[in-house]
Scaffold this active site. Structure first.
Site: not given
Length: 281
Positions: A58-59, A104-107, A124-126, A128-130, A217
């Site tokens: 997806k990326d 995510s713009l889609r979400r 944003r963030g990895n 674990q951060t989220r 994106c």
């Protein structure tokens, strides 16, 4: 490795941090889109520093640098989006005017389409951060790819899963792809042992659809191909970022014509949207 009877020591893994990984303070749609997750990795491929690159499908941009190709796909994981929340069991059960975090713009667009009252904020963030921000109450809920959580052994964090109808996933979601140099026969031979043709067929349709719409994106687009024997069904959606307008189309045909089916649905949506729909935002 196991497919070739080789030990782990026979391979060298180089971890490459991309621009997409480093930029955490603003939406990627503002600074370059999907290519930010592949640029440095593809440079290493072209320079010969690495032989294969492992990506989340997806990326991947629809146009790859000259000399590179997607040469293998692993069996696809769960394609669905996961709903995570300590306050509700599903998106529908969130209280009025709840706050949901998503980058995510889609979400974002699909959340607003289903629940216009919800406030969607940048998140944003990895991983674990989220998860930490969610536990701290920064947002009431978030959506993440179920596949990523499953692969990291974090399926226990999932509150519920969103059905693909009406919440279509991103093109390629749940599929790991391998990129390598075109013409590298030795590498292609090694990859053949782990390649999953069913996943490639589905992605052929999805990526062809995305290419017609020039998806990045910066555009809220979802699409999913499914197989039933030798038949492939594809459904795609394009939305305005605020979810106020959406266009959907679908088609079924022979799996051997996967790319043509994806292109056909993309062209149908372009006609339905009319001029300016993708550029208005």
């Amino acid at each position: 490795m196991a497919a070739h009877g080789l030990s782990e020591e026979a391979f060298e893994i180089e971890v490459i941090k991309t621009s997409g990984d480093r930029i955490q303070d603003r939406p990627l749609s503002e600074v370059g889109g999907k290519g930010l997750f592949t640029k440095e990795i593809e440079e290493a491929l072209l320079d010969g520093r690495i032989d294969i690159a492992v990506h989340s499908s997806k990326d991947m941009p629809t146009i790859l640098p000259d000399g590179l190709a997607l040469t293998a796909f692993l069996p696809r994981e769960d394609v669905r989006d996961a709903f995570l929340s300590p306050k509700a069991g599903s998106l529908a059960e969130l209280p009025q005017n709840a706050v949901v975090g998503s980058s995510s713009l889609r979400r974002q667009a699909m959340i607003k389409r289903l629940r216009p009252d919800i406030e969607v904020v940048m998140y944003r963030g990895n991983l674990q951060t989220r998860l930490r921000k969610l536990a701290e109450g920064a947002v009431d809920a978030t959506l993440l790819a179920a596949a990523g959580l499953n692969r990291l052994g974090l399926e226990g964090e999932i509150t519920s899963l969103l059905d693909t109808d009406p919440f279509l996933p991103a093109v390629g979601q749940g599929a790991i792809c391998i990129e390598s140099r075109e013409g590298d026969a030795a590498t292609l031979d090694r990859l053949a042992a782990i390649h999953d043709q069913l996943t490639q067929t589905r992605l052929d349709a999805e990526r062809a659809f995305l290419a017609v719409l020039d998806g990045s994106c910066r555009t809220p687009i979802g699409g999913l191909a499914t197989l039933d024997g030798d038949q492939l069904h594809f459904k795609g959606i394009v939305l305005k970022p605020d979810g106020s307008e959406a266009h959907e189309a679908e088609a079924t045909g022979a799996a051997e014509n996967a790319a043509k089916i994806g292109v056909g649905v993309g062209e149908t949506l372009k006609m339905r949207m009319g001029p300016g729909f993708l550029s208005e935002h």
